[in-house]
Each structure stands twice: as structure tokens, then as C-alpha cells.
Design a protein around this motif. Sequence first.
Motif, mmCIF file in Angstrom:
data_model
loop_
_atom_site.group_PDB
_atom_site.id
_atom_site.type_symbol
_atom_site.label_atom_id
_atom_site.label_comp_id
_atom_site.label_asym_id
_atom_site.label_seq_id
_atom_site.Cartn_x
_atom_site.Cartn_y
_atom_site.Cartn_z
ATOM 1 N N GLU A 10 1.607 2.299 7.599
ATOM 2 C CA GLU A 10 0.420 1.156 6.641
ATOM 3 C C GLU A 10 2.124 0.151 6.855
ATOM 4 O O GLU A 10 1.641 -1.189 6.217
ATOM 5 C CB GLU A 10 0.313 1.964 5.539
ATOM 6 C CG GLU A 10 -1.141 1.746 5.534
ATOM 7 C CD GLU A 10 -1.001 2.667 4.129
ATOM 8 O OE1 GLU A 10 -0.837 2.296 3.500
ATOM 9 O OE2 GLU A 10 -2.026 4.261 3.885
ATOM 10 N N LYS A 48 1.682 -4.021 7.916
ATOM 11 C CA LYS A 48 1.362 -5.115 6.475
ATOM 12 C C LYS A 48 2.369 -6.257 7.096
ATOM 13 O O LYS A 48 2.630 -6.889 6.417
ATOM 14 C CB LYS A 48 2.460 -4.107 5.883
ATOM 15 C CG LYS A 48 0.469 -3.702 5.002
ATOM 16 C CD LYS A 48 0.593 -2.749 4.292
ATOM 17 C CE LYS A 48 -0.217 -2.086 2.648
ATOM 18 N NZ LYS A 48 -0.219 -1.748 1.846
ATOM 19 N N THR A 92 -2.110 -10.649 3.667
ATOM 20 C CA THR A 92 -2.328 -9.422 4.670
ATOM 21 C C THR A 92 -2.864 -8.214 3.845
ATOM 22 O O THR A 92 -3.754 -7.872 2.887
ATOM 23 C CB THR A 92 -1.542 -8.982 4.755
ATOM 24 O OG1 THR A 92 -0.139 -9.548 5.392
ATOM 25 C CG2 THR A 92 -1.211 -7.430 5.083
ATOM 26 N N LEU A 108 -4.777 -4.904 4.820
ATOM 27 C CA LEU A 108 -4.823 -3.992 5.499
ATOM 28 C C LEU A 108 -6.132 -2.551 5.068
ATOM 29 O O LEU A 108 -6.567 -2.159 3.457
ATOM 30 C CB LEU A 108 -3.769 -2.816 4.832
ATOM 31 C CG LEU A 108 -3.319 -1.571 5.938
ATOM 32 C CD1 LEU A 108 -2.905 -1.722 6.643
ATOM 33 C CD2 LEU A 108 -3.272 -0.626 4.718
ATOM 34 N N VAL A 142 -5.799 -4.268 10.000
ATOM 35 C CA VAL A 142 -5.309 -5.041 9.661
ATOM 36 C C VAL A 142 -5.968 -6.353 9.603
ATOM 37 O O VAL A 142 -5.769 -6.754 11.537
ATOM 38 C CB VAL A 142 -3.896 -4.697 9.179
ATOM 39 C CG1 VAL A 142 -2.626 -4.872 10.637
ATOM 40 C CG2 VAL A 142 -3.074 -5.852 8.276
#
Length: 169
Positions: free
Chosen positions: A71, A75, A94, A96, A116
Motif C-alpha cells: 500500500e 500510494k 490518490t 487505493l 490505485v
Amino acid sequence: MKQRTVALAMLLSASTAFAQHLPHEHGVAELRVAIAGNTLQIEFESPLDNLVGFEHAPRSDAERMALAQAEVILKGVERIVTLPAKAACAVLRTELEQPFAESSAGNDSGHAEMSVVHTLQCATPSALTGLEVRLFEQFPRIREIRAERASPRGQVAAKLTPKQRMLSL
């Protein structure tokens, strides 16, 4: 609510219809890039196995840590692509998505994915002539990325590999 540019929406709708007929394939991921005006959107989607080595809900601290690390990498747009500095792009947002965001229970189907979307504003969009994909160094289990781009220069599909990481814009 996701706000996407017209170019990205068109690209995504066409590729989504196409992708629905493709099987979930380990080692293969998708990248979609769209430029409209001074907005650049980069969407990356991959089977979770490519990113962390499993597709079930995390069952151990090591699996939870691997998921959290994936993650963090996704990101950070600068961790997944290198853009021309002259374009002077700044991240606006952003988004995700991963199947186990709220708990360790969830999709155990064996076909979990993570995606993402980065939306950037570029001061000099004409400088966006290409980008280098850094995902192969971040996630060595990825052996191929099916990339698509929509920009004022037209639409193009390309197959990226660890040896061919450049996508023309």
C-alpha cells in the motif's frame, strides 16, 4: 466519489469491457494513463499475488506487513513511475483499493486484486512525452504490464517488461 477525466473514463470503459473477458493472470498487471488538459491520471491494477505473494486475507503479521508495504509503495506515485521533471506535476489525490482494507477477513476466492489511481495536475503537460514504470523493481513478481494510454497524441497499447519499462505519452 472518483472524478476522472473524460479521456481516462473513455479509456477505462473500453479497457474494462476488454479486461472482463481476460482471465486473472499472475505475473501480469495493468496500467492505464490518460492526459486531458493539465490533468494526468495513472491507474494501476494487479492481482494481489504479484504484489505480496498471496491473495487471501492476511493470516500472519508478516502477511499484514507485506500488504501494508505494498500500500505504501502504491500510494507514492514517485515509487511507481518516473515522470519528466519539466512537466512539473503535483499529486491532487490518490485512491487505493484493496480487498482487506478494514479487517483481516474478506475475499478468500484466490483472485484478489489491488488498484490505485493517482490524479496529478501538471504545470507543463506538453512536457509529458513518456514515463518510466518502476513497478518491476518494486514488485519482482510482475513480469509483464499491459499498458494503455490516452493523450492528445492518441491512444496506444503497449506491453511493458523489466527490460522495456518506458511508456510513450
